[in-house]
Design an enzyme around this catalytic site. Structure first.
Site, short mmCIF file in Angstrom:
data_model
loop_
_atom_site.label_atom_id
_atom_site.label_comp_id
_atom_site.label_asym_id
_atom_site.label_seq_id
_atom_site.Cartn_x
_atom_site.Cartn_y
_atom_site.Cartn_z
N ASN A 1 1.04 -1.19 0.04
CA ASN A 1 -0.26 0.05 0.05
C ASN A 1 1.02 1.48 0.12
O ASN A 1 1.56 1.63 0.61
CB ASN A 1 -1.07 0.19 1.53
CG ASN A 1 -1.81 1.15 1.39
OD1 ASN A 1 -1.68 1.97 0.30
ND2 ASN A 1 -2.45 1.53 2.67
N LYS B 1 -0.20 4.27 -0.43
CA LYS B 1 -0.27 5.45 0.28
C LYS B 1 -0.32 6.79 -0.70
O LYS B 1 -0.21 6.20 -1.78
CB LYS B 1 0.40 5.88 1.06
CG LYS B 1 0.18 4.77 2.86
CD LYS B 1 -0.12 4.86 3.82
CE LYS B 1 -0.66 2.83 4.23
NZ LYS B 1 -0.31 3.14 6.00
N HIS C 1 -9.91 0.92 4.89
CA HIS C 1 -8.30 1.95 5.23
C HIS C 1 -8.53 2.14 6.42
O HIS C 1 -9.29 2.92 6.71
CB HIS C 1 -7.46 2.00 4.14
CG HIS C 1 -6.08 1.81 5.28
ND1 HIS C 1 -5.54 2.71 5.51
CD2 HIS C 1 -5.08 1.09 4.73
CE1 HIS C 1 -4.73 2.48 6.07
NE2 HIS C 1 -3.99 2.32 5.90
N GLU D 1 -7.23 4.50 7.21
CA GLU D 1 -7.12 5.92 7.34
C GLU D 1 -8.05 6.68 6.39
O GLU D 1 -8.54 8.09 6.26
CB GLU D 1 -5.63 6.47 6.47
CG GLU D 1 -4.52 6.17 7.47
CD GLU D 1 -3.52 5.59 6.80
OE1 GLU D 1 -2.85 5.45 5.51
OE2 GLU D 1 -2.35 5.13 7.13
N GLU E 1 -5.93 -4.47 10.58
CA GLU E 1 -4.32 -4.13 10.93
C GLU E 1 -5.04 -3.07 11.97
O GLU E 1 -5.89 -1.89 12.22
CB GLU E 1 -4.65 -2.59 9.64
CG GLU E 1 -3.93 -3.76 8.61
CD GLU E 1 -3.48 -2.15 7.13
OE1 GLU E 1 -2.96 -2.28 6.61
OE2 GLU E 1 -4.08 -1.74 7.11
N GLY F 1 2.29 2.25 10.43
CA GLY F 1 3.51 3.37 10.75
C GLY F 1 3.60 4.05 11.44
O GLY F 1 4.57 4.84 11.41
N SER G 1 3.32 -2.53 10.17
CA SER G 1 4.63 -2.22 10.39
C SER G 1 4.96 -3.17 9.86
O SER G 1 5.85 -3.80 10.70
CB SER G 1 4.81 -1.50 12.02
OG SER G 1 4.68 -0.50 12.27
P1 PGA Z 1 2.58 0.47 7.91
O1 PGA Z 1 0.83 0.25 6.56
O2 PGA Z 1 3.03 -0.64 6.83
O3 PGA Z 1 3.58 1.35 7.08
O4 PGA Z 1 1.83 0.73 8.75
C1 PGA Z 1 0.43 -0.59 6.93
C2 PGA Z 1 -0.74 -0.34 6.31
O5 PGA Z 1 -1.37 1.12 6.58
O6 PGA Z 1 -1.77 -0.24 5.67
#
Ligand code: PGA
Length: 253
Positions: free
Chosen positions: A9, A11, A95, A97, A167, A173, A212
């Site tokens: 992803n 982003k 997601h 976000e 998640e 993140g 992460s």
């Molecule tokens: P990350 O993000 O691996 O940077 O923690 C995962 C995601 O948001 O899909």
């Protein structure tokens, strides 16, 4: 044996130049006949670039969101048929976000999931609790609410061939990964919730862990019985990391 997948992803990251370098590096390492699916979900403006570079390879491409609408006067939206037209196989739906920053409700996420299915895309349905919810002992209640919203809007059948990604918001993140036991426990709960509606679909469902994921923790996470691969944010922007994560999943076959 459930299908395994590692999905990147990106982003809101990338440019024509950096995408090309990243995808060329992935193409050198991911075999064409990969049994473990490998995919990148790129910003929509770069889907045509992803298609041009990845077509015929072992790496699929997808988007990070889609509209619940198929066409019409919906300024700024990108529809499922458009994503299918650009050769997308996957699309992320719900997601955290999108849920937290853009206010997407469980009901809207369920509508987007159905829209993705109508367009022949494989939706990656994202769920997960915040740190506050976990600390209050509400993890399962939150996961149940998120999963039930989907089940109520179209039943368990629509999960046939779909993907779920667990998640935990506190792990996204932050560099703070859920322990493999925490991930497996939550993912077993999600599978069980769906099994309450359709045991066969739940047993065959690919459930990814995200938050992460790195080359250094992937093997331990993917060793868990309910973890069928990963949804990878930050580490998907670094070719060696992403390839190593994919290999860790592929080694579990
Ligand atoms: P990350 O993000 O691996 O940077 O923690 C995962 C995601 O948001 O899909």
């Amino acid at each position: 044996m459930r299908s395994k997948a590692v999905v990147g992803n990106w982003k809101l990251n990338g440019s024509l130049a950096t995408n090309e370098a990243l995808l060329e590096a992935l193409l050198r390492e991911i075999p064409r006949q990969a049994a473990t699916a490998c995919a990148v979900c790129v910003p929509s403006p770069y889907l045509a670039q992803a298609r041009a570079l990845l077509d015929g390879s072992g790496i699929a491409w997808g988007a990070q969101d889609l509209s619940r609408y198929e066409k019409g006067a919906y300024t700024g939206e990108v529809s499922g048929p458009m994503l299918a037209d650009l050769g997308c196989r996957y699309v992320l739906v719900g997601h955290s976000e999108r849920r937290s920053i853009f206010g997407e409700s469980d009901a809207l996420v369920a509508e987007k999931y159905a829209a993705a299915r109508r367009s022949g895309l494989t939706p990656v349905f994202c769920v997960g609790e915040t740190l506050e919810e976990r600390e209050q002992g509400r993890t399962e209640a939150v996961l149940a609410r998120q999963v039930d919203a989907l089940l109520h809007n179209g039943g368990a059948k629509q999960l046939d061939g779909g993907i779920v990604a667990y998640e935990p918001v506190w792990a996204i993140g932050t560099g703070k990964t859920a322990s493999s036991a925490q991930a497996d426990e939550a993912q077993a709960f999600i599978r069980g919730r769906i099994a309450g509606k359709d045991a066969a679909i739940a047993a065959a469902l690919t459930i990814l862990y995200g938050g992460s994921v790195k080359a250094s923790n992937a093997a331990e996470l993917f060793a868990m019985p309910n973890v069928d691969g990963g949804l990878v944010g930050g580490a998907s922007l670094v070719a060696e990391e992403f390839v190593a994560i994919w290999r860790a999943a592929d080694a579990r076959r």
